[in-house]
Design an enzyme around this catalytic site. Structure first.
Site, mmCIF file in Angstrom:
data_model
loop_
_atom_site.group_PDB
_atom_site.id
_atom_site.type_symbol
_atom_site.label_atom_id
_atom_site.label_comp_id
_atom_site.label_asym_id
_atom_site.label_seq_id
_atom_site.Cartn_x
_atom_site.Cartn_y
_atom_site.Cartn_z
ATOM 1 N N LYS A 56 0.843 -1.201 0.000
ATOM 2 C CA LYS A 56 0.000 0.000 0.000
ATOM 3 C C LYS A 56 0.876 1.249 0.000
ATOM 4 O O LYS A 56 0.620 2.221 -0.724
ATOM 5 C CB LYS A 56 -0.924 -0.009 1.234
ATOM 6 C CG LYS A 56 -2.055 -0.999 1.104
ATOM 7 C CD LYS A 56 -2.735 -1.324 2.431
ATOM 8 C CE LYS A 56 -3.805 -2.392 2.211
ATOM 9 N NZ LYS A 56 -4.421 -2.905 3.439
ATOM 10 N N GLN A 100 -4.458 -1.263 9.802
ATOM 11 C CA GLN A 100 -4.402 -2.556 9.122
ATOM 12 C C GLN A 100 -5.080 -3.638 9.966
ATOM 13 O O GLN A 100 -4.748 -3.817 11.140
ATOM 14 C CB GLN A 100 -2.930 -2.925 8.834
ATOM 15 C CG GLN A 100 -2.737 -4.241 8.111
ATOM 16 C CD GLN A 100 -3.306 -4.260 6.696
ATOM 17 O OE1 GLN A 100 -3.210 -3.287 5.956
ATOM 18 N NE2 GLN A 100 -3.924 -5.370 6.312
ATOM 19 N N ASP A 123 -10.327 3.618 4.544
ATOM 20 C CA ASP A 123 -10.874 2.276 4.353
ATOM 21 C C ASP A 123 -12.400 2.279 4.312
ATOM 22 O O ASP A 123 -13.009 1.248 4.024
ATOM 23 C CB ASP A 123 -10.408 1.379 5.517
ATOM 24 C CG ASP A 123 -9.576 0.220 5.021
ATOM 25 O OD1 ASP A 123 -9.468 0.045 3.800
ATOM 26 O OD2 ASP A 123 -9.032 -0.512 5.866
#
Ligand code: NAP
Length: 320
Positions: A56, A100, A123
């Site tokens: 990422k 994460q 997200d």
């Protein structure tokens, strides 16, 4: 003879989105003098999570973003993770924050996700953004479902996944009159995918482990999305001939092989379009995180910039 199956190449599609994000970020950097910033918080040393985070950050840097990271030990307390989140919430250089997942078992993921500033929620998992999605509003939608929708757009378009392609020219698939079946009802994938399919006017059926006669239900689908976590669950006789099949699953077999929730070999004989694993939804998920971060940056620039904001164009125009 049936027409050849369209292989929905997520690596190719991700590269097209990334090129667009990179050019948009460069144009805005020249205009306002600040690059978008992505902050990643990693707790523990799960090798898969470490690899995802590194990827990422690599793609974010490739697109001209600033990247920040907080790496916390596996036994980090709730307060330590909270402190990292609050630091990035307050940092004006950071537009997108990613916590994460999965987290070590002693940490409550939802309680921590709730602490992320919703305007930096790259997200799309903050309850405010999930609620806005349910209302058909909001800018930041969960990344995997966004990637799934782009792959469905590719499936229904005449575009063949090869060469350079202007992603602004990819039409949004109109799914009016189409039946979509989603296997899996997680907050991360199944539920938001269903909401996005509904937004496109599909008739959506959300299924799960308690659904009876899954094969017969799946066979009704013009668009079938599998987000289950069971290797090769979806067989050829689960799929309507010509259907678009999106395989979200990532499952590692005991021998190390990575496979999806769809039996690729069998289903490719029946489906009209199908994503591979690896190389389908995975690359799109990472890319939509970068896309969301740029959207968050554009929103913050519109609020804080002294310069007149650049207009939103193409894929950045509305909730797409
Ligand atoms: P999850 O939270 O474990 O949810 C799995 C869902 O599948 C649940 O709703 C479950 O039903 C349902 N299910 C389980 N067994 C079933 C069966 N035999 N028939 C029908 N439904 C069944 O998983 P997730 O987070 O959504 O992830 C799903 C898969 O996608 C995993 O392989 C994950 O690694 C992968 N994934 C990939 C990406 C990517 O970028 N490609 C991103 C996220 C996730 P119940 O609700 O009844 O338990």
């Amino acid at each position: 003879m049936r027409p050849p199956m369209k292989l929905l190449d997520g690596k190719w599609l991700a590269a097209q989105v990334q090129r667009r994000v990179k050019s948009e970020a460069a144009a805005r950097l020249a205009h306002v003098g600040r690059a978008p910033g992505l902050a990643v918080i990693l707790v523990g040393d799960n090798p898969a999570s470490r690899a995802y985070v590194a990827n990422k950050q690599k793609i974010a840097a490739h697109c001209g973003f600033l990247t920040f990271d907080a790496k916390l030990p596996a036994d980090a307390s709730f307060a330590q993770v909270q402190e990292a989140i609050e630091k990035y919430n307050a940092d004006a250089r950071v537009d997108g924050i990613l916590l994460q997942l999965p987290l070590p078992k002693h940490l409550q993921a939802n309680a921590l996700l709730d602490l992320i500033d919703p305007v930096k929620d790259a997200d799309g998992l903050h309850p405010l953004n999930q609620g806005l999605l349910a209302r058909g509003e909001g800018q930041l939608r969960p990344c995997t479902p966004l990637g799934v929708m782009k792959l469905i757009d590719l499936a229904f378009s005449v575009t063949e996944p090869q060469g350079e392609f202007d992603i602004d020219q990819l039409p949004q698939a109109d799914l009016a009159g189409k039946k979509a079946v989603v296997i899996g009802r997680s907050i991360l994938v199944g539920k938001p995918v269903s909401a996005l399919l509904l937004e496109r006017n599909a008739t959506v059926l959300m299924t799960h482990s308690k659904t009876k006669d899954m094969a017969a239900v799946a066979r009704e689908a013009d668009v079938l999305v599998a987000a289950v976590g069971v290797p090769r669950l979806v067989k050829a006789d689960w799929v309507k001939p010509g259907a678009v099949v999106i395989d979200v699953g990532i499952n590692r077999l005991p021998g190390g092989e990575l496979v999806g929730d769809v039996d690729f070999q069998q289903v490719s004989e029946v489906a009209g379009a199908l994503t591979p694993v690896p190389g389908g939804v995975g690359p799109m998920t990472v890319t939509m995180l970068i896309y969301n971060t740029l959207r968050a940056y554009i929103t913050s620039q519109a609020i804080t910039s002294q310069a007149r904001p650049l207009p939103n164009r193409g894929v950045f125009e509305e909730t797409r």
